[in-house]
Design a protein around this motif. Sequence first.
Motif, mmCIF file in Angstrom:
data_model
loop_
_atom_site.group_PDB
_atom_site.id
_atom_site.type_symbol
_atom_site.label_atom_id
_atom_site.label_comp_id
_atom_site.label_asym_id
_atom_site.label_seq_id
_atom_site.Cartn_x
_atom_site.Cartn_y
_atom_site.Cartn_z
ATOM 1 N N GLY A 1 -8.995 0.682 -7.793
ATOM 2 C CA GLY A 1 -8.959 0.144 -6.439
ATOM 3 C C GLY A 1 -8.384 1.072 -5.391
ATOM 4 O O GLY A 1 -8.221 0.690 -4.230
ATOM 5 N N ARG B 1 -1.491 -1.029 -4.420
ATOM 6 C CA ARG B 1 -2.608 -0.103 -4.285
ATOM 7 C C ARG B 1 -2.093 1.283 -3.909
ATOM 8 O O ARG B 1 -1.302 1.426 -2.989
ATOM 9 N N SER C 1 -0.971 -1.125 -10.577
ATOM 10 C CA SER C 1 -2.224 -1.695 -10.081
ATOM 11 C C SER C 1 -2.424 -3.112 -10.615
ATOM 12 O O SER C 1 -3.083 -3.945 -9.977
ATOM 13 N N LYS D 1 0.843 -1.200 0.000
ATOM 14 C CA LYS D 1 0.000 0.000 0.000
ATOM 15 C C LYS D 1 0.878 1.249 0.000
ATOM 16 O O LYS D 1 1.793 1.374 0.826
ATOM 17 N N ARG E 1 -8.158 4.707 -3.038
ATOM 18 C CA ARG E 1 -9.051 5.561 -2.255
ATOM 19 C C ARG E 1 -8.529 6.991 -2.281
ATOM 20 O O ARG E 1 -7.329 7.226 -2.447
ATOM 21 N N ASP F 1 -3.323 4.960 -2.545
ATOM 22 C CA ASP F 1 -4.331 5.851 -1.999
ATOM 23 C C ASP F 1 -3.818 7.274 -2.155
ATOM 24 O O ASP F 1 -2.605 7.499 -2.316
ATOM 25 N N SER G 1 -11.662 3.251 -9.822
ATOM 26 C CA SER G 1 -11.808 2.053 -10.656
ATOM 27 C C SER G 1 -10.594 1.134 -10.558
ATOM 28 O O SER G 1 -10.704 -0.081 -10.763
#
Length: 365
Positions: free
Chosen positions: A52, A32, A27, A2, A54, A34, A50
Amino acid sequence: MKVLQIGMGNNPGGVEAFVMNYYRQLSKRGIRFDFVSMYGEIAYHQEILSLGGRVFLVPNVKKDYFGYVKAMKKILSEGKYDVVHVNMLSAANILPLRLAKEAGVGKVIAHSHNASAPGMLRRMMDQWNRSKISRYADVLAACGEKAGRWLFGDQAYEQGKVTLLSNAIDVDRFLFSEEKRKKVRESLELTGSFVIGHVGRFQLQKNHERILEIFRQILETEPDARLLLVGEGELLPRIREKACEYQIEKQIVFAGVRSDVEDCLCAMDVFLFPSLFEGLPFTLVEAQANGLSCVISDKITREVVLDQEKVCCLDLEKDDKIWAEKVLSYKEYKREDQKKTKERLVAAHFDIHKEADRLLELYSR
């Protein structure tokens, strides 16, 4: 893994292009991203979701310092991020670096995307904060040598402490297409014209007023020439007024923000880019991928020049007539073979498919 990305704005510019180009690749590999935004919204919001990711909206640090700090601490505490990647246009705000370090994030990256900063206050903050960056950042990164030296200093760069992360693109997407050229030229009523183009936000560093001055000189020799300007920004109304004042508004297409920039590049004949300062501009990489001849300012790092025959760097002090003559000298230039263009970009580390591997390695080690 992350990663928290900080520094994207609400308009699609260079920083936003960098982050999204890499995110589209990473991705697919289970990474991921954010995002944190201080501007009420963020560029590419729907695409981020889309993929994934945030998006966290936080108070603007200039208006609500303590609110910003509280929101950031909550995000960092709950997110358990492996990496915090702070994309920086200056050192005016190094607070995200400090907060990430204090939160115990395993890797904090300070990434320079610029080679100057406008405004007296921002320059003062730059001077005050630069020496503190290395306290909080585990990795110093930059889009190019000029940007790395500017933010982190010559000594850090020469000692190998700055990692270069290319402003890589999806090369295939930007290769020239005769079909796209015809389509855009017809839709924008440019068929048969010599088209000078520019892609960039309407802000001080892009020097749109100078573009108009140069274009006026071009019209003296080539009255049927057209100027295609892609982008928006706070200075757009002023530039429109200037165009009307010069009585050249009918020769200019203000295309706004476009999702098909690669198609617009196909419609152009020469790319004009007299910026006052830059890091390593994406738009010049994209323009060269399209095979365009480019006339650019000498304030831009030579790292972005892939073919010296088709890219001319001019001193901003030279008069508009000289700039216009250089633009016109490229009128009959033809785009080279697409295969050669692609090979050139891959060799210069501007192919996102290969460069994404390097960023993943940086995150992982």
